[in-house]
Design a protein around this motif. Sequence first.
Motif, PDB file in Angstrom:
ATOM      1  N   VAL A 298       1.681  -3.373 -11.191  1.00  0.00           N
ATOM      2  CA  VAL A 298       0.891  -3.780 -10.030  1.00  0.00           C
ATOM      3  C   VAL A 298      -0.523  -3.207 -10.092  1.00  0.00           C
ATOM      4  O   VAL A 298      -1.508  -3.892  -9.817  1.00  0.00           O
ATOM      5  N   PHE A 299      -0.623  -1.912 -10.481  1.00  0.00           N
ATOM      6  CA  PHE A 299      -1.912  -1.219 -10.417  1.00  0.00           C
ATOM      7  C   PHE A 299      -2.676  -1.207 -11.742  1.00  0.00           C
ATOM      8  O   PHE A 299      -3.756  -0.627 -11.826  1.00  0.00           O
ATOM      9  N   GLY A 300      -2.129  -1.828 -12.761  1.00  0.00           N
ATOM     10  CA  GLY A 300      -2.848  -1.904 -14.022  1.00  0.00           C
ATOM     11  C   GLY A 300      -2.679  -0.697 -14.917  1.00  0.00           C
ATOM     12  O   GLY A 300      -3.458  -0.504 -15.864  1.00  0.00           O
ATOM     13  N   ASP A 301      -1.675   0.133 -14.639  1.00  0.00           N
ATOM     14  CA  ASP A 301      -1.376   1.261 -15.514  1.00  0.00           C
ATOM     15  C   ASP A 301      -0.528   0.786 -16.692  1.00  0.00           C
ATOM     16  O   ASP A 301      -0.086  -0.367 -16.740  1.00  0.00           O
ATOM     17  N   ILE A 302      -0.267   1.700 -17.630  1.00  0.00           N
ATOM     18  CA  ILE A 302       0.560   1.390 -18.794  1.00  0.00           C
ATOM     19  C   ILE A 302       1.672   2.426 -18.894  1.00  0.00           C
ATOM     20  O   ILE A 302       1.430   3.618 -18.708  1.00  0.00           O
ATOM     21  N   VAL A 303       2.876   1.960 -19.197  1.00  0.00           N
ATOM     22  CA  VAL A 303       3.996   2.854 -19.474  1.00  0.00           C
ATOM     23  C   VAL A 303       4.452   2.601 -20.905  1.00  0.00           C
ATOM     24  O   VAL A 303       4.819   1.468 -21.257  1.00  0.00           O
ATOM     25  N   ILE A 304       4.403   3.645 -21.726  1.00  0.00           N
ATOM     26  CA  ILE A 304       4.809   3.556 -23.124  1.00  0.00           C
ATOM     27  C   ILE A 304       6.105   4.330 -23.296  1.00  0.00           C
ATOM     28  O   ILE A 304       6.156   5.541 -23.049  1.00  0.00           O
TER      29      ILE A 304
END
Length: 265
Positions: free
Chosen positions: A172-178
Amino acid sequence: MTDPLFLLHPESDDAPVNTDSLREGWNITLPKSIRRHAIQAMRLHDGDTLQLSDGHGLRIHTTLVDAEQGQAQVSAFSKEEPPVTRLALIQALAKTGHDEQAIDMATQIGVDTVIPWQADRSIAKWKRGRSDRKWSQTIDAATEQSRRAWRPQLDDCISSKQLVAVCRRAMVFGDIVIVLHQDATANWEQIEQAVAHMEQRCLEDGRTRTVNVVVGPEGGISGQEARQFADAGAMCTLLGHNILRASTAGPVALSLLSRAMGRYA
């Protein structure tokens, strides 16, 4: 050589920790804990220089003028801005201190946020009041060791279900989860491309965004967890052919990301 740095704790230390109460030439009485470390353990003497920080960007340069009484004179001070693109380590609890080793190295590398994770395969258990104190002490020591003016934020321990929610919020907020997983198909080049795109968005709109690195415990991330995270928007990737320990996978990924993001000159 860089002057040693010591963290001030506003909630317990009786010392000014903001620019409104600081002046060049003023004397500061060092808190007892810093006095023991700097003068008794490190053997600093009158005329030696050291830095103080509140862990929130304030960096105070001082000179010891009376080591016996713990008096230091302010020579300069500055306020460092936090990064717009942040790095977070979501570290699964691991036995024999491997999780603490990971956050120690991650702090030295430059991580901005640390999130403990009670994974399905975590043998170690999070004990409120004990585990968080040990992790905080590890972060404090690594922050001082690396001369950082910004201490990483330690968040509450989360479950795998809550981590799925983190992945959804990131979308939603434009973050990234790797997610580092040995059976992943995405390569590191794709990760760097996604991070570069996110950085460009941060530059364009000035909004803070975060790259989250998820590291599993000794037994690895379960297949079910990996599928849930991927379905929620996470990028699953393999660092290389070698399978790294829980203590080293996160720091390796953070080092590669720091290089790609220009944090390393």
